[in-house]
Design a protein around this motif. Sequence first.
Motif, PDB file in Angstrom:
ATOM      1  N   UNK A  84      -8.570  12.366  -1.111  1.00 41.10           N
ATOM      2  CA  UNK A  84      -9.712  11.499  -1.394  1.00 41.10           C
ATOM      3  C   UNK A  84      -9.384  10.506  -2.505  1.00 41.10           C
ATOM      4  N   UNK A  85      -8.714  10.980  -3.544  1.00 45.23           N
ATOM      5  CA  UNK A  85      -8.337  10.098  -4.649  1.00 45.23           C
ATOM      6  C   UNK A  85      -7.352   9.030  -4.177  1.00 45.23           C
ATOM      7  N   UNK A  86      -6.426   9.412  -3.326  1.00 45.70           N
ATOM      8  CA  UNK A  86      -5.473   8.444  -2.792  1.00 45.70           C
ATOM      9  C   UNK A  86      -6.187   7.341  -2.027  1.00 45.70           C
ATOM     10  N   UNK A  87      -7.120   7.721  -1.140  1.00 46.53           N
ATOM     11  CA  UNK A  87      -7.853   6.725  -0.361  1.00 46.53           C
ATOM     12  C   UNK A  87      -8.740   5.864  -1.258  1.00 46.53           C
ATOM     13  N   UNK A  88      -9.360   6.479  -2.266  1.00 45.64           N
ATOM     14  CA  UNK A  88     -10.227   5.725  -3.176  1.00 45.64           C
ATOM     15  C   UNK A  88      -9.450   4.649  -3.912  1.00 45.64           C
ATOM     16  N   UNK A  89      -8.243   4.986  -4.370  1.00 43.68           N
ATOM     17  CA  UNK A  89      -7.407   3.988  -5.031  1.00 43.68           C
ATOM     18  C   UNK A  89      -7.005   2.866  -4.084  1.00 43.68           C
ATOM     19  N   UNK A  90      -6.700   3.218  -2.840  1.00 46.44           N
ATOM     20  CA  UNK A  90      -6.346   2.206  -1.846  1.00 46.44           C
ATOM     21  C   UNK A  90      -7.541   1.307  -1.535  1.00 46.44           C
ATOM     22  N   UNK A  91      -8.739   1.879  -1.516  1.00 42.55           N
ATOM     23  CA  UNK A  91      -9.942   1.080  -1.268  1.00 42.55           C
ATOM     24  C   UNK A  91     -10.128   0.020  -2.345  1.00 42.55           C
ATOM     25  N   UNK A  92      -9.891   0.413  -3.588  1.00 43.26           N
ATOM     26  CA  UNK A  92     -10.001  -0.551  -4.684  1.00 43.26           C
ATOM     27  C   UNK A  92      -8.995  -1.684  -4.513  1.00 43.26           C
ATOM     28  N   UNK A  93      -7.769  -1.342  -4.151  1.00 47.47           N
ATOM     29  CA  UNK A  93      -6.737  -2.369  -3.953  1.00 47.47           C
ATOM     30  C   UNK A  93      -7.051  -3.276  -2.775  1.00 47.47           C
ATOM     31  N   UNK A 119     -16.052  13.520  -9.847  1.00 46.90           N
ATOM     32  CA  UNK A 119     -15.501  12.844 -11.033  1.00 46.90           C
ATOM     33  C   UNK A 119     -14.072  12.359 -10.783  1.00 46.90           C
ATOM     34  N   UNK A 120     -13.272  13.172 -10.134  1.00 45.29           N
ATOM     35  CA  UNK A 120     -11.881  12.796  -9.889  1.00 45.29           C
ATOM     36  C   UNK A 120     -11.788  11.575  -8.979  1.00 45.29           C
ATOM     37  N   UNK A 121     -12.606  11.547  -7.929  1.00 45.82           N
ATOM     38  CA  UNK A 121     -12.564  10.418  -6.989  1.00 45.82           C
ATOM     39  C   UNK A 121     -13.073   9.153  -7.657  1.00 45.82           C
ATOM     40  N   UNK A 122     -14.132   9.278  -8.447  1.00 42.73           N
ATOM     41  CA  UNK A 122     -14.653   8.108  -9.161  1.00 42.73           C
ATOM     42  C   UNK A 122     -13.605   7.532 -10.098  1.00 42.73           C
TER      43      UNK A 122
END
Length: 297
Positions: A84-93, A119-122
Motif C-alpha cells: 500500500x505504501x509503495x502504491x501511495x508513493x507512486x500515486x503522488x509521483x 498512518x504509514x500509508x498517509x
Amino acid sequence: MWQGIIPAVTTKFTEDGDLDHAEMERCFAYQMESGCHGLVACGTLGEGNMLTHEERLSVLRLCKQATGNRPALLTISEAGTREACELAGQAASAGADGVMIVPSPIYHTNRQETIANLRAIAQAADLPVMIYSNRVGYRVDVTPDMMEELADDQRFVAIKESSDDIRRATEIFNRLGDRYAVFTGVDNLAFEALTAGAVGWIAGLVVAFPKETVAIYELIRQQRYKEALDIYRWFRPLLDLDVSTFLVQQIKLAEVIEIGSNDRVRLPRMPLTGEHRKKVEEIVEAAIASRPPLPHF
C-alpha cells in the motif's frame, strides 16, 4: 478542502481485457462536463483490486486529465501495508491530488493495526487522505474515536462514511466538529447523509446519471429540500443497485443503457446474464421512462 459529487468511476476494458483508455476519457469527461467536483479512481466500483499497480496509475492519470484543477484521487486498497505504501508513493509521483485509503481488505486489522496501517500509508503518500470506513464491505470499522486519534495528522482530511448507519455521520460531527470533510459513500443513503451535514457524496450511479446526482447535491446546498427529495425518490431504485455484491456489473449495465458504454469486467467477475440482467435492465429503463425534469439551480 474537498466537497461535492465525486464519482467512484468504473474502469473500462477492451474486448481483449486491456484498459480502454479512449472510453475512459469519454466517460470521465462526461462526468466533469455534467458538474461533478472530482473523480476517484480504482475503488470497489473501479475494480481496483483486479488491476496491476501500473494499470491503476494509468487510470489515475486519465482521471487527472479529466479533472483539471479539481481533485483526482487514487484508492489504496492493498492486503499488505508495504504494498500500500509503495502504491501511495507512486500515486503522488503520478500527480494524484490525494488518496482514499481502505484498511487491509484481506487481513481484518484490529484497532492498533488499523491506525498504524493508515498512518504509514498517509506518510508514504504525503498527500491529503480520505479514510474509507466501510465495515460492511471490508469488515474493518474506522470508528469516530479512531478518527479522533488520527486527527493529529493533518494529512487526514476527509472520511468516506459507508457504515450503512446514518447515525454515524452525526456521531462524527458531535465528536469532531468540522475536523474532517464527511462524504457519504452509500448511494441509497445520500439524501439522508447530505441533509445531516455531509459535504459530499462519493457516488456510484453517478457514472450513468451524473446530472441527476449533481442536481440533488446542489439543491440540498440551496436548501431546496423538496425538489431534491423528488429527484431522490425517483432515483432510489437505481441507487439500490449500488448496494449489492454485483454493484460493478449492475452499474456498468446502467452505463450501457444510459450512456452507450460497455459492461466488460475483469475476471472473475462476469457481465450479468439471464433473469438478473433482465431485472436490472427493467429497473434502468423504467427510470429513464419516468425521468423527472431537472430544475435550474
